[in-house]
Design a protein around this motif. Structure first.
Motif, mmCIF file in Angstrom:
data_model
loop_
_atom_site.group_PDB
_atom_site.id
_atom_site.type_symbol
_atom_site.label_atom_id
_atom_site.label_comp_id
_atom_site.label_asym_id
_atom_site.label_seq_id
_atom_site.Cartn_x
_atom_site.Cartn_y
_atom_site.Cartn_z
ATOM 1 N N LEU A 29 0.865 -1.177 0.000
ATOM 2 C CA LEU A 29 0.000 0.000 0.000
ATOM 3 C C LEU A 29 0.903 1.228 0.000
ATOM 4 C CD1 LEU A 29 -2.764 1.429 0.318
ATOM 5 C CD2 LEU A 29 -2.491 1.157 2.798
ATOM 6 N N TYR A 30 0.728 2.085 -1.005
ATOM 7 C CA TYR A 30 1.594 3.256 -1.101
ATOM 8 C C TYR A 30 0.762 4.497 -1.421
ATOM 9 C CZ TYR A 30 1.131 2.502 -6.155
ATOM 10 O OH TYR A 30 0.623 2.323 -7.422
ATOM 11 N N GLY A 31 1.431 5.645 -1.453
ATOM 12 C CA GLY A 31 0.756 6.894 -1.783
ATOM 13 C C GLY A 31 0.412 7.698 -0.553
ATOM 14 N N VAL A 71 -8.675 3.475 -0.797
ATOM 15 C CA VAL A 71 -7.610 3.010 -1.686
ATOM 16 C C VAL A 71 -8.206 2.672 -3.053
ATOM 17 C CG1 VAL A 71 -6.342 2.040 0.268
ATOM 18 C CG2 VAL A 71 -7.831 0.548 -1.093
ATOM 19 N N VAL A 72 -7.328 2.531 -4.042
ATOM 20 C CA VAL A 72 -7.704 2.010 -5.352
ATOM 21 C C VAL A 72 -6.705 0.923 -5.742
ATOM 22 C CG1 VAL A 72 -8.864 4.087 -6.169
ATOM 23 C CG2 VAL A 72 -6.405 3.823 -6.552
ATOM 24 N N LEU A 73 -7.172 -0.023 -6.523
ATOM 25 C CA LEU A 73 -6.293 -1.069 -7.036
ATOM 26 C C LEU A 73 -5.421 -0.487 -8.131
ATOM 27 C CD1 LEU A 73 -5.483 -4.096 -7.407
ATOM 28 C CD2 LEU A 73 -7.374 -4.252 -9.050
ATOM 29 N N ARG A 74 -4.122 -0.754 -8.079
ATOM 30 C CA ARG A 74 -3.223 -0.235 -9.101
ATOM 31 C C ARG A 74 -2.573 -1.336 -9.928
ATOM 32 N NH1 ARG A 74 -5.104 4.285 -10.655
ATOM 33 N NH2 ARG A 74 -4.663 6.108 -9.369
ATOM 34 N N ALA A 75 -2.286 -2.488 -9.353
ATOM 35 C CA ALA A 75 -1.649 -3.569 -10.110
ATOM 36 C C ALA A 75 -1.773 -4.866 -9.346
ATOM 37 C CB ALA A 75 -0.181 -3.238 -10.375
ATOM 38 N N GLN A 83 -4.362 -20.827 -10.541
ATOM 39 C CA GLN A 83 -5.355 -19.817 -10.194
ATOM 40 C C GLN A 83 -4.955 -19.192 -8.856
ATOM 41 O OE1 GLN A 83 -9.257 -21.748 -10.427
ATOM 42 N NE2 GLN A 83 -9.477 -20.917 -12.476
ATOM 43 N N GLN A 84 -3.928 -18.365 -8.939
ATOM 44 C CA GLN A 84 -3.355 -17.779 -7.722
ATOM 45 C C GLN A 84 -2.860 -16.368 -8.005
ATOM 46 O OE1 GLN A 84 0.166 -19.747 -6.256
ATOM 47 N NE2 GLN A 84 -0.109 -18.975 -4.178
ATOM 48 N N VAL A 85 -3.243 -15.460 -7.120
ATOM 49 C CA VAL A 85 -2.711 -14.097 -7.177
ATOM 50 C C VAL A 85 -1.384 -14.096 -6.437
ATOM 51 C CG1 VAL A 85 -3.218 -11.660 -6.815
ATOM 52 C CG2 VAL A 85 -5.110 -13.302 -7.028
ATOM 53 N N MET A 86 -0.349 -13.591 -7.069
ATOM 54 C CA MET A 86 0.982 -13.627 -6.475
ATOM 55 C C MET A 86 1.303 -12.377 -5.661
ATOM 56 S SD MET A 86 2.089 -16.560 -7.468
ATOM 57 C CE MET A 86 3.873 -16.521 -7.233
ATOM 58 N N HIS A 87 0.815 -11.228 -6.129
ATOM 59 C CA HIS A 87 1.132 -9.965 -5.446
ATOM 60 C C HIS A 87 0.105 -8.933 -5.887
ATOM 61 C CE1 HIS A 87 3.399 -6.362 -4.185
ATOM 62 N NE2 HIS A 87 4.026 -7.187 -3.358
ATOM 63 N N ILE A 88 -0.139 -7.944 -5.035
ATOM 64 C CA ILE A 88 -1.134 -6.927 -5.359
ATOM 65 C C ILE A 88 -0.703 -5.570 -4.804
ATOM 66 C CG2 ILE A 88 -2.560 -7.284 -3.279
ATOM 67 C CD1 ILE A 88 -5.006 -7.089 -5.280
ATOM 68 N N ASP A 89 -0.998 -4.514 -5.554
ATOM 69 C CA ASP A 89 -0.634 -3.148 -5.170
ATOM 70 C C ASP A 89 -1.889 -2.287 -5.032
ATOM 71 O OD1 ASP A 89 1.869 -4.169 -5.665
ATOM 72 O OD2 ASP A 89 2.376 -2.771 -7.265
ATOM 73 N N PHE A 90 -1.952 -1.542 -3.946
ATOM 74 C CA PHE A 90 -3.018 -0.570 -3.745
ATOM 75 C C PHE A 90 -2.397 0.811 -3.520
ATOM 76 C CE2 PHE A 90 -4.911 -4.560 -2.314
ATOM 77 C CZ PHE A 90 -6.140 -4.537 -2.956
ATOM 78 N N GLN A 91 -3.169 1.847 -3.878
ATOM 79 C CA GLN A 91 -2.714 3.220 -3.652
ATOM 80 C C GLN A 91 -3.696 3.953 -2.762
ATOM 81 O OE1 GLN A 91 -2.207 5.561 -7.218
ATOM 82 N NE2 GLN A 91 -1.885 7.454 -6.081
ATOM 83 N N ARG A 92 -3.171 4.648 -1.764
ATOM 84 C CA ARG A 92 -4.017 5.487 -0.920
ATOM 85 C C ARG A 92 -4.525 6.675 -1.739
ATOM 86 N NH1 ARG A 92 0.643 4.669 2.228
ATOM 87 N NH2 ARG A 92 0.320 3.389 4.101
ATOM 88 N N ILE A 93 -5.722 7.122 -1.421
ATOM 89 C CA ILE A 93 -6.242 8.326 -2.065
ATOM 90 C C ILE A 93 -6.814 9.253 -1.009
ATOM 91 C CG2 ILE A 93 -6.752 7.145 -4.244
ATOM 92 C CD1 ILE A 93 -9.696 7.215 -3.394
ATOM 93 N N ASN A 94 -6.898 10.534 -1.406
ATOM 94 C CA ASN A 94 -7.466 11.560 -0.538
ATOM 95 C C ASN A 94 -8.853 11.901 -1.067
ATOM 96 O OD1 ASN A 94 -8.198 14.074 0.666
ATOM 97 N ND2 ASN A 94 -6.039 14.509 1.065
#
Length: 212
Positions: A29-31, A71-75, A83-94
């Motif tokens: 989680l970034y941003g 947050v929003v999904l970014r990648a 059938q497996q998700v390996m990694h996920i990125d979210f971004q903080r929003i204002n």
């Protein structure tokens, strides 16, 4: 939609593998004004959420260590064959600052348009989503695009799409990309002569030989 996450203490390739074996999903989680946070989530809820269109284009609420954040999904990264998700990125929003997101387009009415009913044309979709900028509260899950007025000469561009109030399309420079166009169906001009020649030759081949 609300997702539950917790801060990930252990990091590195080995730690991520152990998480996946425990049906957990590593992410980040970034941003905002905070430093990037390594997180972990339950795998299956995210796996099934990723199948929903709205999960990719909506403002999400993440409960991280008991505290809610927008947050929003970014990648995300999928396993090459499992059938497996390996990694996920979210971004903080204002909530008070514009967010830039890709929003899907939902087309309707093409079958009733003059382009299809009268001109027998084929509707070609050049884009299935557009990038928009708006406040989080104004972000639509999708944008309806009415194609019932299409004619054989129609080319619909981004600027022709009726956007919800408070939503602006994001394009590069002065570009106005094509969203939908109409392609005329071309008949096979060689088919008719070939069929006629075959029909003319058939009786001659079937005729009996003349008596001498």
């Amino acid at each position: 939609m609300k997702i539950i996450a917790s801060t990930r203490q252990a990091q590195g390739t080995g730690a991520s593998r152990r998480l996946r074996r425990a049906d957990k999903l590593p992410g980040i989680l970034y941003g905002g004004n905070a430093a990037p946070t390594m997180i972990e989530l339950e795998h299956n809820p995210i796996f099934y959420a990723l199948r929903k269109e709205s999960f990719h284009s909506s403002i999400l609420t993440m409960e991280l260590d008991g505290k809610d954040e927008l947050v929003v999904l970014r990648a995300f990264q999928m396993h090459p064959y499992k059938q497996q998700v390996m990694h996920i990125d979210f971004q903080r929003i204002n909530a008070n600052e514009p967010v830039i997101m890709s929003v899907p387009l939902h087309f309707f009415g093409a079958e009733n348009s003059p382009a299809v009913k009268v001109s027998k044309g084929m509707v070609s979709h050049a884009m299935s989503a557009i990038t928009v900028s708006c406040l989080p509260k104004d972000l639509p899950e999708f944008i309806d695009v009415d194609l019932s007025g299409l004619t054989a000469q129609t080319t619909m561009r981004v600027s022709d799409i009726a956007l919800p109030e408070g939503v602006q399309a994001v394009v590069r420079g002065n570009e106005d990309p094509v969203v939908v166009s109409v392609v005329a169906q071309v008949e096979d001009e060689d088919a008719a002569p070939a069929d006629a020649a075959a029909a003319a030759a058939a009786p001659a081949a079937a005729a009996p030989a003349a008596d001498k």
